[in-house]
Design an enzyme around this catalytic site. Structure first.
Site, PDB file in Angstrom:
ATOM      1  N   SER A 106      41.095  44.970  49.857  1.00 59.66           N
ATOM      2  CA  SER A 106      41.417  45.782  51.182  1.00 59.66           C
ATOM      3  C   SER A 106      42.048  46.907  50.668  1.00 59.66           C
ATOM      4  O   SER A 106      43.112  47.158  50.387  1.00 59.66           O
ATOM      5  CB  SER A 106      42.148  44.832  52.126  1.00 59.66           C
ATOM      6  OG  SER A 106      42.728  45.685  53.187  1.00 59.66           O
ATOM      7  N   HIS A 141      36.528  46.655  50.928  1.00 57.14           N
ATOM      8  CA  HIS A 141      36.862  46.332  52.543  1.00 57.14           C
ATOM      9  C   HIS A 141      37.865  47.119  53.154  1.00 57.14           C
ATOM     10  O   HIS A 141      38.910  47.680  52.713  1.00 57.14           O
ATOM     11  CB  HIS A 141      37.724  45.095  52.431  1.00 57.14           C
ATOM     12  CG  HIS A 141      37.780  44.276  53.777  1.00 57.14           C
ATOM     13  ND1 HIS A 141      36.941  43.551  54.424  1.00 57.14           N
ATOM     14  CD2 HIS A 141      39.095  44.296  54.573  1.00 57.14           C
ATOM     15  CE1 HIS A 141      37.448  43.269  55.545  1.00 57.14           C
ATOM     16  NE2 HIS A 141      38.822  43.540  55.694  1.00 57.14           N
ATOM     17  N   ASP A 145      39.573  48.429  56.473  1.00 59.63           N
ATOM     18  CA  ASP A 145      40.015  48.008  57.687  1.00 59.63           C
ATOM     19  C   ASP A 145      40.461  49.323  58.675  1.00 59.63           C
ATOM     20  O   ASP A 145      41.126  50.050  58.378  1.00 59.63           O
ATOM     21  CB  ASP A 145      41.327  47.487  57.370  1.00 59.63           C
ATOM     22  CG  ASP A 145      41.285  46.096  56.691  1.00 59.63           C
ATOM     23  OD1 ASP A 145      40.488  45.050  57.250  1.00 59.63           O
ATOM     24  OD2 ASP A 145      41.944  46.093  55.700  1.00 59.63           O
ATOM     25  N   MET A 175      41.804  50.124  62.435  1.00 57.08           N
ATOM     26  CA  MET A 175      42.668  49.823  63.419  1.00 57.08           C
ATOM     27  C   MET A 175      42.972  50.754  64.395  1.00 57.08           C
ATOM     28  O   MET A 175      43.070  52.102  63.842  1.00 57.08           O
ATOM     29  CB  MET A 175      44.067  49.244  62.702  1.00 57.08           C
ATOM     30  CG  MET A 175      43.786  48.208  61.808  1.00 57.08           C
ATOM     31  SD  MET A 175      45.262  47.431  61.095  1.00 57.08           S
ATOM     32  CE  MET A 175      44.896  46.450  59.814  1.00 57.08           C
ATOM     33  N   HIS A 195      35.396  46.570  58.617  1.00 55.41           N
ATOM     34  CA  HIS A 195      36.217  45.823  59.520  1.00 55.41           C
ATOM     35  C   HIS A 195      36.792  46.268  60.558  1.00 55.41           C
ATOM     36  O   HIS A 195      37.894  46.990  60.584  1.00 55.41           O
ATOM     37  CB  HIS A 195      37.349  44.602  58.803  1.00 55.41           C
ATOM     38  CG  HIS A 195      38.075  43.861  59.381  1.00 55.41           C
ATOM     39  ND1 HIS A 195      39.136  43.134  59.109  1.00 55.41           N
ATOM     40  CD2 HIS A 195      37.856  43.164  60.774  1.00 55.41           C
ATOM     41  CE1 HIS A 195      39.575  42.284  59.732  1.00 55.41           C
ATOM     42  NE2 HIS A 195      38.703  42.294  60.964  1.00 55.41           N
ATOM     43  N   MET A 197      39.002  46.618  63.748  1.00 55.29           N
ATOM     44  CA  MET A 197      39.908  45.941  64.529  1.00 55.29           C
ATOM     45  C   MET A 197      40.124  46.966  65.724  1.00 55.29           C
ATOM     46  O   MET A 197      41.122  47.552  65.907  1.00 55.29           O
ATOM     47  CB  MET A 197      41.149  45.616  63.771  1.00 55.29           C
ATOM     48  CG  MET A 197      40.863  44.384  62.833  1.00 55.29           C
ATOM     49  SD  MET A 197      42.180  44.285  61.466  1.00 55.29           S
ATOM     50  CE  MET A 197      41.199  45.391  60.228  1.00 55.29           C
ATOM     51  N   MET A 206      39.527  35.242  60.020  1.00 57.87           N
ATOM     52  CA  MET A 206      41.311  35.807  59.815  1.00 57.87           C
ATOM     53  C   MET A 206      42.122  34.581  59.145  1.00 57.87           C
ATOM     54  O   MET A 206      42.220  33.817  60.075  1.00 57.87           O
ATOM     55  CB  MET A 206      41.712  36.389  60.843  1.00 57.87           C
ATOM     56  CG  MET A 206      40.927  37.714  61.308  1.00 57.87           C
ATOM     57  SD  MET A 206      40.822  39.065  59.762  1.00 57.87           S
ATOM     58  CE  MET A 206      42.422  39.422  59.514  1.00 57.87           C
ATOM     59  N   ASP A 234      39.863  36.723  55.194  1.00 56.10           N
ATOM     60  CA  ASP A 234      40.758  37.698  55.284  1.00 56.10           C
ATOM     61  C   ASP A 234      42.063  37.514  55.752  1.00 56.10           C
ATOM     62  O   ASP A 234      42.187  37.164  56.716  1.00 56.10           O
ATOM     63  CB  ASP A 234      39.896  38.900  56.069  1.00 56.10           C
ATOM     64  CG  ASP A 234      40.713  40.396  56.139  1.00 56.10           C
ATOM     65  OD1 ASP A 234      41.615  40.504  55.309  1.00 56.10           O
ATOM     66  OD2 ASP A 234      40.243  41.169  56.862  1.00 56.10           O
TER      67      ASP A 234
HETATM   68  C1  DX5 Z   1      44.570  42.664  58.335  1.00 61.58           C
HETATM   69  C2  DX5 Z   1      43.367  43.074  57.729  1.00 61.58           C
HETATM   70  C3  DX5 Z   1      43.269  42.642  55.980  1.00 61.58           C
HETATM   71  C4  DX5 Z   1      44.595  42.842  55.244  1.00 61.58           C
HETATM   72  C5  DX5 Z   1      44.624  41.794  54.151  1.00 61.58           C
HETATM   73  O1  DX5 Z   1      44.594  42.793  59.692  1.00 61.58           O
HETATM   74  O2  DX5 Z   1      42.404  42.822  58.108  1.00 61.58           O
HETATM   75  O3  DX5 Z   1      42.319  43.166  55.231  1.00 61.58           O
HETATM   76  O4  DX5 Z   1      44.558  44.240  54.590  1.00 61.58           O
HETATM   77  O5  DX5 Z   1      45.839  42.197  53.307  1.00 61.58           O
HETATM   78  P1  DX5 Z   1      46.392  41.072  52.694  1.00 61.58           P
HETATM   79  O6  DX5 Z   1      45.500  40.681  51.561  1.00 61.58           O
HETATM   80  O7  DX5 Z   1      47.717  41.596  52.040  1.00 61.58           O
HETATM   81  O8  DX5 Z   1      46.865  39.787  53.571  1.00 61.58           O
HETATM   82 ZN    ZN Z   2      40.260  43.234  57.059  1.00 56.09          ZN
END
Ligand code: DX5
Ligand code: ZN
Length: 229
Positions: free
Chosen positions: A9, A34, A36, A38, A68, A70, A139, A177
């Site tokens: 990630s 990956h 992310d 947000m 991903h 969010m 998750m 994840d």
């Molecule tokens: C959390 C993200 C993850 C996050 C995982 O909302 O979707 O992808 O970056 O990070 P670690 O591996 O540090 O839990």
């Molecule tokens: Zn993620």
């Protein structure tokens, strides 16, 4: 079961050197990037969008990019991510008014589609759309931040999701994840996951030592996968 994929990630990468960071984890043996996304609305944090995905492609990244989302809503931005080079686009059912339509939209845009389940979100959303998903993402932390601890309830949920996928006979990846580390990836694999997101475990470990050496942590993750059933 499928080949195991390791998906760093980039949330935990050094954003000031993002292209180099991605090159380095891929050179060290990672399979998937990956990514992310947000929105400070669906989750209480704000990150990166299609421009950054496109920049990684222009930089020369050819590995699959696993976007991903969010965010809420999701449909408006999906074509932008597809044009920016996303391979997978996954979203949370809470982020879409019409889950079936959004899955179809992602596929129509030429990407693989996935549904993401928060720790307290039941898998029932899958029941009528198994034919439209390429990835199920569970998750194992509440979404929004890297560096949180793995919630053990995710192991039972993985076993349930693995059973649903196997019973469907479909070609669907099962991704996990949140809080994935060298010391728990074996148990996570044994519970049925085949795609492993790891943020702080990979980028945190390497930044603490040699910023360009991701080999040891990725080898350690692979070693645990090889040693678990
Ligand atoms: C959390 C993200 C993850 C996050 C995982 O909302 O979707 O992808 O970056 O990070 P670690 O591996 O540090 O839990
Ligand atoms: Zn993620």
């Amino acid at each position: 079961m499928k080949d195991n994929l390791i998906a760093p990630s980039i949330l935990s990468a050094d954003f000031a050197r993002l292209g180099e960071e991605v090159d380095n984890v891929l050179a060290a043996g990672a399979d998937v990037v990956h990514f992310d996304v947000m929105d400070n609305h669906y989750v209480p944090n704000l990150t990166i969008g299609p421009l950054v995905c496109e920049a990684l492609r222009k930089h020369g990244v050819t590995a699959p990019i696993d976007v991903h989302l969010m965010i809420r809503p999701v449909d408006r931005i999906i074509p932008d991510f597809a044009a920016a080079g996303a391979s997978y686009i996954t979203f949370h059912p809470e982020g879409s008014e019409h889950v079936d339509r959004t899955l179809q939209l992602i596929r129509d845009e030429g990407c693989k589609a996935g549904l993401v389940f928060n720790p307290a979100t039941p898998l029932t959303h899958l029941q009528y759309v198994m034919d439209k998903v390429d990835m199920v993402l569970l998750m194992s932390v509440n979404p929004g931040f890297g560096g949180q601890s793995f919630l053990p309830s995710a192991l039972d949920k993985l076993r349930q999701a693995r059973q649903l996928i196997d019973e469907s006979g479909r070609n669907i990846r099962l991704e996990i994840d949140g809080g994935v580390k060298v010391d728990n990836i074996g148990a996570i694999h044994a519970a049925g996951a085949d795609t492993f997101v790891a943020g702080s475990a990979i980028f945190g470990a390497a930044q603490a030592q040699d910023p360009n050496d991701y080999d040891s942590v990725i080898s350690a993750l692979r070693g645990e996968l090889a040693g678990s059933a």
